[in-house]
Write a protein that holds these residues in place. Structure first.
Motif: not given
Length: 426
Positions: A40-44
């Motif tokens: 769900d559009h996590s961090n890098e």
């Protein structure tokens, strides 16, 4: 050939635990599986973990790239699951989260149960639950048993302990128009709503073996909403995943400047984003409400309410209402003079309690009440512990505080949801 299992793993910003979750699938003794990693559009850092495993053709990855303003419109994990299910090719469907690991025999034991019981449409297993601290060290653990056939599995079976036949999905879609219900109101119990849908067609059969372990961290979903009331309490300092601190003020979340860091440093309550962002953002407060202030060199002490200053008249009133001198903040003369005058805060011995300060706890007939905007609200001990660690209740009786009406209670939202939801089988 072994029957195929489709696994839907939902992920958001837990790279270390996500790695364990993915590897637990890859280490299954049952080889015929496909894994949908729905991020769900996590961090890098999280994305880099996922990319380490995409060499395995059985793993499919999708990033939602959801925008922040869209994140609060649905129950995100249910939305992600619904995106994956139309592409699932397995004979069986299972679910996984980024803080849970499957035991190596998990898939094989569940598939074996279906083979031995052709009538079974859904099964669930025993689960080990481990509570860990910020360093990942175990604090405690317990087990969720699987020792009964469940005609109503809602609120009894964990998200990651279930497997069901793929054929159920078509029946659920036909009856309800969707697989999982991703309405935002189900943000903390979407799995239970889906279990209810399954239960309209079949019971859950038990496998009383521990086949998965889930880790509850301080930031885990369940811990995040534990002891939260249905409505956030005015005067609370709260933060979501972006770590920005807000002040809840009559239905608004108002940003708090760093100047007030001493106020919220140890009093900020972490709440899930869907819970927080349902409150419309307001302008930044110059001076937060419900704090004690004074002007340098002057003895007068004021309590801020509704952006007005209420002078506390005398030491007895100060002590009776459980104010503390260490909480008094010194502000500039001009800031103080700019605030309009409110009613003074007084307290005479053995008299009625009139015009008490807002956001004070009272103990009346052994029950806790919160006084807010002229109303006494019953409040549970769990909510008190979460929001009022720094305040003791004021002893009173309905005889001397009887003129105030009793309002909506502040009880844990989870308890209220269970009471309100109709989870009977249709």
């Amino acid at each position: 050939m072994e029957e195929k299992v489709s696994i839907v793993l939902t992920s958001y910003n837990k790279p270390a635990y996500l790695q364990k979750a993915i590897e637990s699938v890859m280490n299954q003794t049952h080889d015929n599986w496909e894994l949908f990693v729905m991020d769900d559009h996590s961090n890098e850092e999280t994305i880099s973990v996922i990319h380490k495993y995409l060499h395995d053709p059985r793993i499919r990855y999708e990033n939602s790239f959801v925008k922040p303003e869209e994140r609060i419109k649905t129950t995100r994990y249910a939305t992600l699951i619904n995106s994956a299910l139309p592409f699932a090719e397995g004979d069986y469907i299972s679910y996984l989260t980024d803080d849970t690991v499957y035991h190596p025999e998990r898939l094989s034991r569940m598939v074996q149960t279906f083979s031995h019981k052709p009538e079974a449409l859904a099964v669930y297993s025993r689960q080990k639950v481990i509570h860990v601290n910020e360093r990942g060290e175990e604090i405690s653990h317990f087990y969720r048993n699987a020792d009964a056939v469940l005609d109503q599995a809602a609120f009894q079976v964990d998200h990651c302990s279930v497997m069901h036949r793929r054929s159920l999905l078509d029946r659920i879609l036909h009856k309800y128009g969707s697989y999982w219900d991703d309405d935002m109101k189900h943000w903390n119990h979407g799995d239970s709503i889906f279990w209810t849908r399954i239960n309209n067609f079949a019971p859950f059969l038990p496998i009383n073996e521990v086949l998965d372990t889930t880790y509850k961290t301080p930031n885990s979903f369940q811990n995040a909403y534990q002891s939260l009331p249905a409505d956030l309490i005015d005067g609370s300092f709260v933060k979501g995943s972006d770590q920005n601190v807000y002040f809840i003020d009559q239905g608004l979340r108002r940003p708090v400047g760093d100047i007030w860091g001493s106020l919220y440093l140890n009093r900020t309550v972490t709440v899930p984003d869907p819970y927080l962002f349902q409150y419309r953002i307001g302008k930044m407060l110059n001076i937060p409400n419900y704090i004690l202030v004074k002007e340098a060199g002057h003895p007068a002490i004021f309590y801020i309410e509704d952006e007005k200053k209420r002078r506390i008249m005398g030491q007895y009133a100060f002590r009776f209402y459980q104010f503390k001198r260490k909480d008094i903040l010194t502000i500039g003369k001009e800031e103080l003079e700019a605030l309009p005058e409110g009613l003074p805060i007084t307290r005479e011995r053995s008299s009625l309690i009139e015009n008490p300060p807002n956001r004070r706890l009272f103990l009346i007939e052994r029950k806790s009440f919160l006084f807010l905007h002229g109303v006494l609200h019953p409040i549970s001990e769990q909510v008190v512990r979460k929001f009022f660690l720094h305040q003791k209740p004021i002893s009173a009786s309905f005889r001397n505080i009887h003129k105030f009406s009793i309002g909506k209670p502040f009880y844990p939202v989870y308890d209220e949801i269970i009471k309100k939801l109709n989870i009977a089988i249709e």
